[in-house]
Each structure stands twice: as structure tokens, then as C-alpha cells.
Design an enzyme around this catalytic site. Structure first.
Site, PDB file in Angstrom:
ATOM      1  N   LEU A  21       0.867  -1.187   0.000  1.00 36.95           N
ATOM      2  CA  LEU A  21       0.000   0.000   0.000  1.00 36.95           C
ATOM      3  C   LEU A  21       0.901   1.234   0.000  1.00 36.95           C
ATOM      4  CD1 LEU A  21      -2.788  -1.031   2.567  1.00 36.95           C
ATOM      5  CD2 LEU A  21      -2.927  -1.053   0.063  1.00 36.95           C
ATOM      6  N   ARG A  31       9.382  -6.359 -11.220  1.00 40.27           N
ATOM      7  CA  ARG A  31       8.211  -7.248 -11.114  1.00 40.27           C
ATOM      8  C   ARG A  31       6.998  -6.343 -10.954  1.00 40.27           C
ATOM      9  NH1 ARG A  31       4.144  -8.102  -6.747  1.00 40.27           N
ATOM     10  NH2 ARG A  31       3.203 -10.099  -7.228  1.00 40.27           N
ATOM     11  N   ASP A  42       3.436  -5.612  -9.894  1.00 39.99           N
ATOM     12  CA  ASP A  42       2.403  -6.103  -8.988  1.00 39.99           C
ATOM     13  C   ASP A  42       1.013  -5.842  -9.572  1.00 39.99           C
ATOM     14  OD1 ASP A  42       1.468  -6.919  -6.225  1.00 39.99           O
ATOM     15  OD2 ASP A  42       0.627  -4.902  -6.315  1.00 39.99           O
ATOM     16  N   ALA A  99      -0.803  -6.761 -12.052  1.00 37.33           N
ATOM     17  CA  ALA A  99      -0.738  -6.274 -13.440  1.00 37.33           C
ATOM     18  C   ALA A  99      -2.092  -6.300 -14.144  1.00 37.33           C
ATOM     19  CB  ALA A  99       0.287  -7.101 -14.213  1.00 37.33           C
ATOM     20  N   ARG A 100      -3.083  -6.963 -13.567  1.00 39.79           N
ATOM     21  CA  ARG A 100      -4.432  -6.945 -14.147  1.00 39.79           C
ATOM     22  C   ARG A 100      -5.137  -5.613 -13.924  1.00 39.79           C
ATOM     23  NH1 ARG A 100      -7.059 -11.049 -10.697  1.00 39.79           N
ATOM     24  NH2 ARG A 100      -8.953 -10.204 -11.610  1.00 39.79           N
ATOM     25  N   GLU A 159       2.695  -9.874 -12.677  1.00 40.00           N
ATOM     26  CA  GLU A 159       1.788 -10.724 -11.903  1.00 40.00           C
ATOM     27  C   GLU A 159       0.406 -10.594 -12.513  1.00 40.00           C
ATOM     28  OE1 GLU A 159      -0.025 -11.221  -7.398  1.00 40.00           O
ATOM     29  OE2 GLU A 159       0.284  -9.243  -8.259  1.00 40.00           O
ATOM     30  N   ASP A 191       1.730 -10.343 -24.762  1.00 41.40           N
ATOM     31  CA  ASP A 191       1.694  -9.763 -26.106  1.00 41.40           C
ATOM     32  C   ASP A 191       1.470  -8.261 -26.050  1.00 41.40           C
ATOM     33  OD1 ASP A 191       2.224 -10.935 -28.515  1.00 41.40           O
ATOM     34  OD2 ASP A 191       0.367 -12.102 -28.542  1.00 41.40           O
ATOM     35  N   TRP A 249       3.227 -23.123 -24.371  1.00 40.85           N
ATOM     36  CA  TRP A 249       2.919 -22.300 -25.546  1.00 40.85           C
ATOM     37  C   TRP A 249       3.962 -21.226 -25.811  1.00 40.85           C
ATOM     38  CZ3 TRP A 249      -3.098 -21.170 -25.146  1.00 40.85           C
ATOM     39  CH2 TRP A 249      -3.797 -22.327 -25.561  1.00 40.85           C
ATOM     40  N   TRP A 250       4.498 -20.627 -24.746  1.00 37.40           N
ATOM     41  CA  TRP A 250       5.448 -19.521 -24.932  1.00 37.40           C
ATOM     42  C   TRP A 250       6.497 -19.577 -23.816  1.00 37.40           C
ATOM     43  CZ3 TRP A 250       3.494 -13.799 -25.885  1.00 37.40           C
ATOM     44  CH2 TRP A 250       4.485 -13.108 -26.605  1.00 37.40           C
ATOM     45  N   ASP A 294       1.939 -14.650  -1.553  1.00 37.59           N
ATOM     46  CA  ASP A 294       0.471 -14.689  -1.498  1.00 37.59           C
ATOM     47  C   ASP A 294      -0.052 -16.125  -1.420  1.00 37.59           C
ATOM     48  OD1 ASP A 294      -0.082 -11.898  -1.735  1.00 37.59           O
ATOM     49  OD2 ASP A 294       0.258 -11.998  -3.891  1.00 37.59           O
ATOM     50  N   GLN A 305       0.013 -16.486   4.394  1.00 40.64           N
ATOM     51  CA  GLN A 305      -1.274 -16.170   3.768  1.00 40.64           C
ATOM     52  C   GLN A 305      -1.930 -17.432   3.226  1.00 40.64           C
ATOM     53  OE1 GLN A 305      -2.132 -12.174   2.212  1.00 40.64           O
ATOM     54  NE2 GLN A 305      -0.220 -12.497   1.104  1.00 40.64           N
TER      55      GLN A 305
END
Length: 409
Positions: A71, A187, A189, A191-192, A214, A242, A283-284, A296, A301
Site C-alpha cells: 500500500l 516485477r 504487482d 498487473a491486471r 503478476e 503480447d 505455448w510460450w 500470497d 497467507q
């Protein structure tokens, strides 16, 4: 002055990914902030380097509202619950001496405000560097910016990456992290939470040697049972890679989800309908960062833990296979010397036989109690309690342990 190899890599964003010989260590767990962490790691740098790790993912190093670092508030303050700026710089200096890269945990999806603004929310950043106003916060999390370009991280202001001033400030900060503080890898965090095209822009702006995202969402389940076919899950990860212009790798959550079910006596899961490994690795592989657990999924956790009595089978799989393997701190340093030494032995075999992220793989068995494969035509392995060994006298047993064995030519 940087060596020519170093400066070449600074200009060539794809060098580490093309080389494909990375082995990563996640250098912390969920409780690490309680334990004078930068000093602890500094004492382990020699062992980390000798074991053959190329990069260590460190916990978020900036001042944070929560002790774990996820945070963030003042991004330019390097005094955190993991230790002081002075201790961090000593650790980074020692890592550089031992030629192990430091990976920064980049938490830029959300940021905790300092003062109340629009709607009475803490969505302003007065009094600290990057003193953004409410327009830096997405409208879906209480700000005056645009809607998010990804998923919301609930409970705190999410950063609006569509704003030019926000991206300009983030790029300047990432350049500082890379060039002044001395982190070499990133890295990303959560990433969505924002469009992958911004990850591309940030990587191009700061030029880390290696990046990993991530991109974690749930695998496909029918009730509580994991589906055999996870193609849509791995496709989502691949779409994200991609969209970063292929500049970032991603954690292979698909492989983790399948592997931790497979080791319970369902090794048939480890061969997809095309005969390939069933995760992103199949696949990749050059962009698939494989792992068993992280802060996590494992640690205290334990959101989605790998079965503890099968951990060495898991490492026998990811450390002999294509992809970019990652070892978790807890397994390597907290689970006792025998596990540490078995992991080092597998890493050593990987390097000596020159297995890399794009090595060829032929899966020879994928039955309920047995999986076996030949990798790069110079290493073969089996996991499970079924019996198997390679045909031909050119193969020598090189490593073995609880329900796994590895041979080399």
C-alpha cells in the site's frame, strides 16, 4: 562506469529474455518485514550467487501504509519496514559485487493518499513527492480521473494511468529506481489492474534488464475440481505478455495450478491435448516464469499453497523444464538444508546441461502416478511413485529424492 555487457543490456531490452538462462529467487515472504530483512538478505548474497540465481525479487522497498509494502504512499522514500535506505543500498551494492541482479517490486496500480479530497476520500497526495490531486485517481475508486483500464484493487485509490502527467511521473520514478537506486529488474504487482500497454511504455522508459508481471486470475474449475483444459487461462496470460510488446515475461499461474493438482496422483494433467506442457510454458516458454509458491499463495497467507509434501517433485519439474524457474525463499532457506541442497543440485544440473527457457521437451509418460520427460535431449526426469527410467546406457542418474529422479547424458 558500467561494463560494456551491462551497458549493452541497458540498451537491449530483450537480451535476458533471448538468452533464456535466468533462474530467479523470490527473496521474501509475507512475514519478512518483521525481521530486519535487508540485513538478513545481505548475509545470504554469497550463498545466493554461489547457488546460481541470476536475479532476486525483493519486497517493495518504498514507504508503505502497510508493513508488507503493498500500500505505497511516498514512492521516493526508501525507508520501509524491511529496513532503512542505508541498509537497502548496502544490500544492492553487495548484490552488484556478486553479479546477482536485484528485482524491484513495482506497485503502481494503487497508492494511498495523504489527505482527503473529492467526496471526503483520501485521494490526494499533498505534502509528499508526486503530489497528485484527485485527477490521478480512477473515478471507480473515488477520484476524478477516468475509469480504470483494468480490474479494481478495492479499498484504496487506484492510479489512473490514462493521464499523461501520471505516466510521466511514473516513468521518472522508475528511471530513478533503475538508475539511481540500482534495481536492474522489475516485477509488476497486480498487473491486471491497468492496461498492459502502459507496462510496455514503462519498460521502454526505464529499461530494466528483465521484467515479469503478476497477471493472476483464477484457473478454470468445475465446482472444486480443476478442469483438465486450461487453454483459456493460459491464453489470457499470453494476451497480457503480447500487449506489453512482448517486453515482459509473466508468472505462469497456469502451470502452478495444474502442477499442484498433478502431484496428488493426477500426473496425466501434465500433458495437454497437443502433447505439450499444459501451462504458459507449453505455448510460450521464453516468457513463462514458473514457480511453486509466493508470498500470497504460500507463506502465512496460504491463499493457494503447493502441497508441502510434494515440493521437491515440483522443483524437479520446473528446474528441469523450459520456462524461467523461480525458487521461493521459504523452501530454500526455511525448510532445512536437505531441501536447499536438493534445489541447488537441480539448478546446477540445469546449468551444466544448458537447459534454458526454450529447450525442447518430449513428454514420455503422463499417467496418474507417473510423469516423465526428456528435455533438450540431454536431461530426463520422472516424478511420481510409478517406476520409470530412460532406455540406453548413455543416461546416468544425476539427482534423486522423494518421488523424483533426474538423469543426464
Amino acid at each position: 562506469m558500467a561494463s560494456s555487457a551491462e551497458s549493452n543490456q541497458q540498451t537491449d531490452l530483450g537480451a535476458a529474455v533471448r538468452n533464456g538462462r535466468e533462474i530467479l529467487l523470490q527473496g521474501f515472504n509475507w512475514e519478512s518485514h518483521k525481521n530486519d530483512w535487508w540485513r538478513n538478505l545481505e548475509g545470504k548474497v554469497h550463498d545466493i550467487a554461489k547457488s546460481g540465481f541470476t536475479s532476486v525479487w525483493l519486497p517493495p522497498a518504498t514507504q508503505s501504509f502497510s508493513p508488507e509494502g503493498y500500500l505505497p504512499q511516498n514512492l521516493y522514500s526508501l525507508n520501509s519496514s524491511y529496513g532503512s535506505e542505508h541498509l537497502l543500498k548496502a544490500l544492492l551494492h553487495k548484490m552488484k559485487q556478486y553479479k546477482v541482479r536485484a528485482m524491484a517490486d513495482i506497485v503502481i496500480n494503487h497508492r494511498v493518499g495523504t489527505t482527503q479530497g473529492h467526496g471526503g476520500m483520501y485521494n490526494r497526495y499533498d505534502g509528499i513527492p508526486l503530489a497528485w490531486r484527485e485527477h490521478a485517481v480512477t473515478s471507480c475508486t473515488g477520484g476524478l480521473g477516468n475509469r480504470s483500464t483494468g480490474d479494481n484493487f478495492n479499498g484504496v485509490p487506484n492510479i489512473d494511468h490514462t493521464q499523461d502527467f501520471v505516466r510521466k511521473d511514473i516513468k521518472a520514478w522508475l528511471q530513478w529506481v533503475r538508475n539511481t537506486v540500482g534495481f536492474q529488474d522489475f516485477r509488476f504487482d497486480f498487473a491486471r489492474g491497468y492496461s498492459a500497454k502502459y507496462v510496455k511504455e514503462y519498460i521502454e522508459g526505464a529499461k530494466p534488464i528483465f521484467s515479469v508481471g503478476e497477471c493472476w486470475d483464477s484457473c478454470n474449475y468445475s465446482g472444486s475440481s480443476l478442469d483438465y483444459n486450461q487453454d483459456s487461462h493460459r491464453q489470457r496470460v499470453i494476451n497480457w505478455i503480447d500487449a506489453t510488446g512482448q517486453l515482459s515475461t509473466a508468472f505462469d499461474f497456469t502451470t502452478k495450478g495444474i502442477l499442484q493438482e498433478a502431484v496428488k496422483g493426477q500426473f496425466w494433467r501434465l500433458r495437454d491435448s497437443q502433447g505439450k506442457p499444459p501451462g504458459v510454458m507449453g505455448w510460450w516458454p521464453s516468457r513463462a516464469v514458473t514457480f511453486l509458491d509466493n508470498h500470497d499463495t504460500g507463506s502465512t497467507q496460504a491463499h493457494w499453497p503447493f502441497p508441502s509434501n510434494h515440493v521437491m517433485e515440483g522443483y524437479a519439474y520446473i528446474l528441469t523444464h523450459p520456462g524461467i524457474p523461480t525458487v521461493f525463499y521459504d523452501h530454500f532457506y526455511d525448510w532445512g538444508a536437505p531441501i536447499h541442497d536438493q534445489i541447488v543440485k537441480l539448478m546446477d544440473l540445469r546449468r551444466r546441461q544448458d537447459i534454458h527457457s526454450r529447450s525442447s521437451i518430449r513428454i514420455t509418460e503422463a499417467q496418474p502416478n507417473l510423469y516423465s520427460a526428456i528435455i533438450g535431449e540431454k536431461l530426463c526426469m520422472k516424478i511420481g511413485d510409478g517406476s520409470w527410467c530412460p532406455a540406453g546406457r548413455e543416461w546416468t542418474l544425476a539427482a534423486s529424492g522423494h518421488k523424483y529422479a533426474v538423469w543426464h547424458k
